[in-house]
Design a protein around this motif. Structure first.
Motif, PDB file in Angstrom:
ATOM      1  N   GLU A 142      -0.970 -10.913 -17.148  1.00 28.05           N
ATOM      2  CA  GLU A 142      -2.020  -9.982 -16.720  1.00 28.05           C
ATOM      3  C   GLU A 142      -1.409  -8.940 -15.804  1.00 28.05           C
ATOM      4  O   GLU A 142      -0.371  -9.171 -15.184  1.00 28.05           O
ATOM      5  CB  GLU A 142      -3.121 -10.753 -15.982  1.00 28.05           C
ATOM      6  N   ILE A 143      -2.037  -7.795 -15.737  1.00 30.37           N
ATOM      7  CA  ILE A 143      -1.627  -6.728 -14.832  1.00 30.37           C
ATOM      8  C   ILE A 143      -2.821  -6.436 -13.932  1.00 30.37           C
ATOM      9  O   ILE A 143      -3.928  -6.186 -14.411  1.00 30.37           O
ATOM     10  CB  ILE A 143      -1.178  -5.468 -15.609  1.00 30.37           C
ATOM     11  N   MET A 144      -2.582  -6.516 -12.624  1.00 28.33           N
ATOM     12  CA  MET A 144      -3.661  -6.388 -11.644  1.00 28.33           C
ATOM     13  C   MET A 144      -3.645  -4.988 -11.031  1.00 28.33           C
ATOM     14  O   MET A 144      -2.643  -4.571 -10.453  1.00 28.33           O
ATOM     15  CB  MET A 144      -3.508  -7.446 -10.556  1.00 28.33           C
ATOM     16  N   LEU A 145      -4.762  -4.291 -11.155  1.00 27.76           N
ATOM     17  CA  LEU A 145      -4.918  -2.936 -10.630  1.00 27.76           C
ATOM     18  C   LEU A 145      -5.725  -2.961  -9.345  1.00 27.76           C
ATOM     19  O   LEU A 145      -6.722  -3.668  -9.244  1.00 27.76           O
ATOM     20  CB  LEU A 145      -5.661  -2.063 -11.636  1.00 27.76           C
ATOM     21  N   ASP A 146      -5.304  -2.173  -8.381  1.00 29.91           N
ATOM     22  CA  ASP A 146      -6.086  -1.974  -7.167  1.00 29.91           C
ATOM     23  C   ASP A 146      -7.049  -0.836  -7.482  1.00 29.91           C
ATOM     24  O   ASP A 146      -6.652   0.328  -7.544  1.00 29.91           O
ATOM     25  CB  ASP A 146      -5.170  -1.618  -5.995  1.00 29.91           C
ATOM     26  N   THR A 147      -8.295  -1.174  -7.692  1.00 30.35           N
ATOM     27  CA  THR A 147      -9.267  -0.159  -8.113  1.00 30.35           C
ATOM     28  C   THR A 147      -9.631   0.810  -6.999  1.00 30.35           C
ATOM     29  O   THR A 147     -10.209   1.857  -7.268  1.00 30.35           O
ATOM     30  CB  THR A 147     -10.546  -0.819  -8.660  1.00 30.35           C
ATOM     31  N   SER A 148      -9.273   0.488  -5.747  1.00 29.71           N
ATOM     32  CA  SER A 148      -9.589   1.415  -4.659  1.00 29.71           C
ATOM     33  C   SER A 148      -8.620   2.589  -4.604  1.00 29.71           C
ATOM     34  O   SER A 148      -8.967   3.648  -4.108  1.00 29.71           O
ATOM     35  CB  SER A 148      -9.599   0.689  -3.314  1.00 29.71           C
ATOM     36  N   ASN A 149      -7.386   2.396  -5.112  1.00 33.20           N
ATOM     37  CA  ASN A 149      -6.416   3.497  -5.053  1.00 33.20           C
ATOM     38  C   ASN A 149      -5.745   3.809  -6.394  1.00 33.20           C
ATOM     39  O   ASN A 149      -4.956   4.738  -6.479  1.00 33.20           O
ATOM     40  CB  ASN A 149      -5.349   3.223  -3.981  1.00 33.20           C
ATOM     41  N   TYR A 153       9.144 -11.746  -2.169  1.00 30.82           N
ATOM     42  CA  TYR A 153       9.881 -10.922  -3.119  1.00 30.82           C
ATOM     43  C   TYR A 153      10.624  -9.759  -2.447  1.00 30.82           C
ATOM     44  O   TYR A 153      11.223  -8.931  -3.118  1.00 30.82           O
ATOM     45  CB  TYR A 153       8.955 -10.405  -4.216  1.00 30.82           C
ATOM     46  N   GLU A 154      10.520  -9.689  -1.115  1.00 25.95           N
ATOM     47  CA  GLU A 154      11.187  -8.663  -0.329  1.00 25.95           C
ATOM     48  C   GLU A 154      10.822  -7.250  -0.775  1.00 25.95           C
ATOM     49  O   GLU A 154      11.650  -6.391  -1.013  1.00 25.95           O
ATOM     50  CB  GLU A 154      12.710  -8.862  -0.359  1.00 25.95           C
ATOM     51  N   THR A 155       9.512  -7.047  -0.912  1.00 27.13           N
ATOM     52  CA  THR A 155       8.971  -5.744  -1.296  1.00 27.13           C
ATOM     53  C   THR A 155       7.958  -5.312  -0.236  1.00 27.13           C
ATOM     54  O   THR A 155       7.571  -6.104   0.623  1.00 27.13           O
ATOM     55  CB  THR A 155       8.274  -5.800  -2.674  1.00 27.13           C
ATOM     56  N   LYS A 156       7.522  -4.087  -0.333  1.00 23.74           N
ATOM     57  CA  LYS A 156       6.487  -3.564   0.557  1.00 23.74           C
ATOM     58  C   LYS A 156       5.263  -3.188  -0.272  1.00 23.74           C
ATOM     59  O   LYS A 156       5.397  -2.587  -1.340  1.00 23.74           O
ATOM     60  CB  LYS A 156       6.998  -2.334   1.302  1.00 23.74           C
ATOM     61  N   PRO A 157       4.085  -3.524   0.237  1.00 22.43           N
ATOM     62  CA  PRO A 157       2.871  -3.136  -0.496  1.00 22.43           C
ATOM     63  C   PRO A 157       2.739  -1.633  -0.587  1.00 22.43           C
ATOM     64  O   PRO A 157       3.108  -0.908   0.337  1.00 22.43           O
ATOM     65  CB  PRO A 157       1.735  -3.728   0.339  1.00 22.43           C
ATOM     66  N   ARG A 158       2.210  -1.163  -1.691  1.00 20.89           N
ATOM     67  CA  ARG A 158       1.904   0.260  -1.837  1.00 20.89           C
ATOM     68  C   ARG A 158       0.634   0.541  -1.074  1.00 20.89           C
ATOM     69  O   ARG A 158      -0.290  -0.228  -1.077  1.00 20.89           O
ATOM     70  CB  ARG A 158       1.682   0.614  -3.305  1.00 20.89           C
ATOM     71  N   LEU A 159       0.601   1.683  -0.444  1.00 16.79           N
ATOM     72  CA  LEU A 159      -0.602   2.052   0.310  1.00 16.79           C
ATOM     73  C   LEU A 159      -1.441   3.028  -0.452  1.00 16.79           C
ATOM     74  O   LEU A 159      -1.056   3.724  -1.279  1.00 16.79           O
ATOM     75  CB  LEU A 159      -0.196   2.634   1.656  1.00 16.79           C
TER      76      LEU A 159
END
Length: 134
Positions: A48-55, A128-134
Motif C-alpha cells: 500500500e502507499i499512504m498519502l498525507d491528504t492534508s499536504n 530508518y534515519e529519515t526526516k518527515p516531510r512537512l
C-alpha cells in the motif's frame, strides 16, 4: 511483478523519454513492486502507499516481509523518502540489511498503527534515519 507489468494504460511500456514515468508514476502501478536492499536481497513488496491528504505528500510505503505464501507476513511502514526507485531492475531499493528489517517496528495486517500519532512518526523516521516531510 513490476510497474511496467501493471501499466494498464501503456504509460511506461515502450516509451523512450515520453510519458510521465519514472519521475511521476501512478500509485496503482507501484503496488506489488519488489523491495530489495543494496545487496539485491529481496526484502518484501509494496502492499500500500499512504498519502498525507492534508499536504498531498506520499508519506509511507507499506511493505510486507516474512511469512510464507502470504501467511504470517509482517507489515512495515517505510518512509517514502527511504525508498529509491531502481529503474534498471524495476524495483525499489531500501538501504536496510535483512536482519535489521526483521527487528524494525512493524504491525499485523489486522492491527494497523495510528500513523498520524507523532510518537509513532518519530519512531519510524528514527529507525530508518529519515526526516518527515512537512
Amino acid at each position: 511483478m513490476n510497474y511496467e507489468d501493471r501499466d494498464t494504460y501503456g504509460i511506461y511500456k515502450g516509451k523512450t523519454g515520453k510519458g510521465p514515468g519514472p519521475r511521476l508514476m501512478g500509485a496503482d502501478t507501484l503496488i506489488g513492486n519488489d523491495v530489495c536492499n543494496r545487496k539485491g536481497e529481496k526484502l518484501g513488496d509494496i502492499k500500500e502507499i499512504m498519502l498525507d491528504t492534508s499536504n498531498g505528500n506520499v508519506s509511507y510505503a507499506v511493505m510486507s516481509f516474512g511469512g510464507f505464501l502470504g501467511m504470517g507476513d509482517k507489515l512495515f511502514a517505510v518512509p517514502w523518502n527511504a525508498l529509491k526507485l531502481d529503474t534498471e531492475h524495476k524495483r525499489f531499493e531500501l538501504n536496510v540489511e535483512k536482519d535489521r528489517l526483521e527487528h524494525a517496528p512493524g504491525f499485523n495486517k489486522d492491527d494497523w498503527p495510528d500513523m498520524a500519532d507523532q510518537s509513532w512518526v518519530d519512531e519510524i523516521h528514527s529507525y530508518y534515519e529519515t526526516k518527515p516531510r512537512l
